[in-house]
Design an enzyme around this catalytic site. Structure first.
Site, mmCIF file in Angstrom:
data_model
loop_
_atom_site.group_PDB
_atom_site.id
_atom_site.type_symbol
_atom_site.label_atom_id
_atom_site.label_comp_id
_atom_site.label_asym_id
_atom_site.label_seq_id
_atom_site.Cartn_x
_atom_site.Cartn_y
_atom_site.Cartn_z
ATOM 1 N N ASP A 8 -8.347 1.823 -4.171
ATOM 2 C CA ASP A 8 -9.281 1.479 -3.069
ATOM 3 C C ASP A 8 -10.372 1.267 -3.335
ATOM 4 O OD1 ASP A 8 -7.439 -1.243 -3.968
ATOM 5 O OD2 ASP A 8 -7.511 -1.492 -1.914
ATOM 6 N N HIS A 42 -6.018 -3.240 -4.881
ATOM 7 C CA HIS A 42 -6.085 -4.675 -3.605
ATOM 8 C C HIS A 42 -8.002 -5.195 -4.307
ATOM 9 C CE1 HIS A 42 -6.512 -7.118 0.705
ATOM 10 N NE2 HIS A 42 -6.313 -6.999 -0.326
ATOM 11 N N ARG A 44 -9.910 -7.915 -3.396
ATOM 12 C CA ARG A 44 -9.693 -8.524 -1.956
ATOM 13 C C ARG A 44 -10.951 -9.399 -2.900
ATOM 14 N NH1 ARG A 44 -8.798 -5.968 3.095
ATOM 15 N NH2 ARG A 44 -9.843 -7.997 3.762
ATOM 16 N N HIS A 49 -14.168 -3.804 -2.837
ATOM 17 C CA HIS A 49 -14.029 -2.429 -3.417
ATOM 18 C C HIS A 49 -13.842 -2.579 -5.075
ATOM 19 C CE1 HIS A 49 -10.370 -3.009 -1.209
ATOM 20 N NE2 HIS A 49 -10.610 -2.973 -0.640
ATOM 21 N N GLU A 69 -2.508 -6.240 -4.855
ATOM 22 C CA GLU A 69 -1.703 -6.596 -3.613
ATOM 23 C C GLU A 69 -3.125 -7.845 -3.863
ATOM 24 O OE1 GLU A 69 -1.161 -2.787 -0.460
ATOM 25 O OE2 GLU A 69 -3.233 -3.517 -0.684
ATOM 26 N N HIS A 190 0.870 1.074 5.402
ATOM 27 C CA HIS A 190 -0.939 1.171 5.525
ATOM 28 C C HIS A 190 -0.516 2.388 7.093
ATOM 29 C CE1 HIS A 190 -4.103 -1.580 6.672
ATOM 30 N NE2 HIS A 190 -3.683 -1.165 7.881
ATOM 31 N N GLY A 191 -2.032 3.236 6.599
ATOM 32 C CA GLY A 191 -2.278 3.871 7.546
ATOM 33 C C GLY A 191 -1.362 5.528 7.817
ATOM 34 N N GLY A 212 -2.830 5.050 0.573
ATOM 35 C CA GLY A 212 -4.261 5.158 -0.178
ATOM 36 C C GLY A 212 -5.024 6.233 0.984
ATOM 37 N N HIS A 213 -5.665 5.073 2.042
ATOM 38 C CA HIS A 213 -7.167 6.147 2.600
ATOM 39 C C HIS A 213 -6.761 7.399 2.843
ATOM 40 C CE1 HIS A 213 -9.955 6.804 5.640
ATOM 41 N NE2 HIS A 213 -11.026 5.795 5.336
#
EC number: 2.6.99.2
Length: 242
Positions: A8, A42, A44, A49, A69, A190-191, A212-213
């Site tokens: 993303d 994802h 959204r 993004h 997602e 996540h995270g 991801g991030h």
């Protein structure tokens, strides 16, 4: 253990200047080449993004699996049936949030989730529900017919004390075992970062991590190939620990 690389934020960088680069397709192919077992995106509702065209382009380019997602909306269901990813992960979504803030409340939306799950399953798409590690939500996920759950690791990743992180880890561990005992495939994400992934990767009931991030952040300094390689190695080493 499988690694899903979420791309993303490649699109976030691209959209910051309204350019055509960096390319999510190129990022997906690089990630695949260097250890990603699947690509996660994802789409959204606000398209902040990833854009619709990105999803089609990546689906057509990659050799592994696409995990899409999406929110629980008719528009996203229609998009998924056009793209035909191997997997769809239904996630909660709020327009004002910076990132996904919590797990999907399956108990509150059982009928609609069951309907979407059946439609996607009948189309040959495997459905995952992004939920908190809560036994009631896990049981509800099974009841609506979802074969996969992805446990939200955000509270673990964001814990401000060691004691709180241990508490959140135990919650995820217990949830993963409960879900596995119900016959569900268990993923998590996540995270997660290179610094906190090891305990989660040690949970044998968890089959796949979507990250991801932190990977894209590491790629700024190491390059995407090395960031993916290091994460995959950390996950592999975690599985070897007693």
């Amino acid at each position: 253990m499988l690694l899903g690389v979420n791309i993303d934020h490649i699109a976030t960088v691209r959209n910051a200047r309204g350019t055509t680069y960096p390319s999510p397709v190129e990022a997906a192919l690089v990630a695949e080449t260097h250890g990603a077992d699947l690509i996660t995106m994802h789409l959204r509702e606000d398209r902040r993004h990833i854009k619709d065209a990105d999803v089609f382009a990546v689906k057509n380019a990659i050799r592994t699996r696409l995990n899409l997602e999406m929110a629980l909306t008719e528009e996203m269901l229609e998009n998924a049936l056009k793209v035909m990813p191997e997997d769809v992960c239904i996630v909660p979504e709020k327009r004002q949030e910076i990132t996904t803030e919590g797990g999907l409340d399956v108990l509150a939306q059982q009928d609609k989730i069951a309907e979407f799950t059946k439609i996607l399953t009948d189309a040959g798409i495997r459905v995952s529900l992004f939920i908190d590690a809560d036994d009631r939500q896990i049981q509800a996920a099974r009841d609506v017919g979802a074969p996969v759950v992805e446990l939200h690791t955000g509270a673990y990743a964001d814990a401000r004390s060691h004691a709180e992180q241990i508490r959140q880890f135990e919650r995820i561990q217990n949830g993963a075992h409960f879900a596995s005992d119900l016959g569900l495939v268990v993923n998590a994400g996540h995270g997660l970062t290179i610094h906190n992934v090891t305990p989660i990767a040690q949970i044998l009931a968890i089959r796949e991590l979507n990250i991801g991030h932190s990977l894209i952040s590491q790629a700024l300094f190491l390059g995407l190939p090395e960031a993916v390689r290091q994460m995959k190695e950390a996950m592999f080493r975690a599985r070897l620990l007693p």
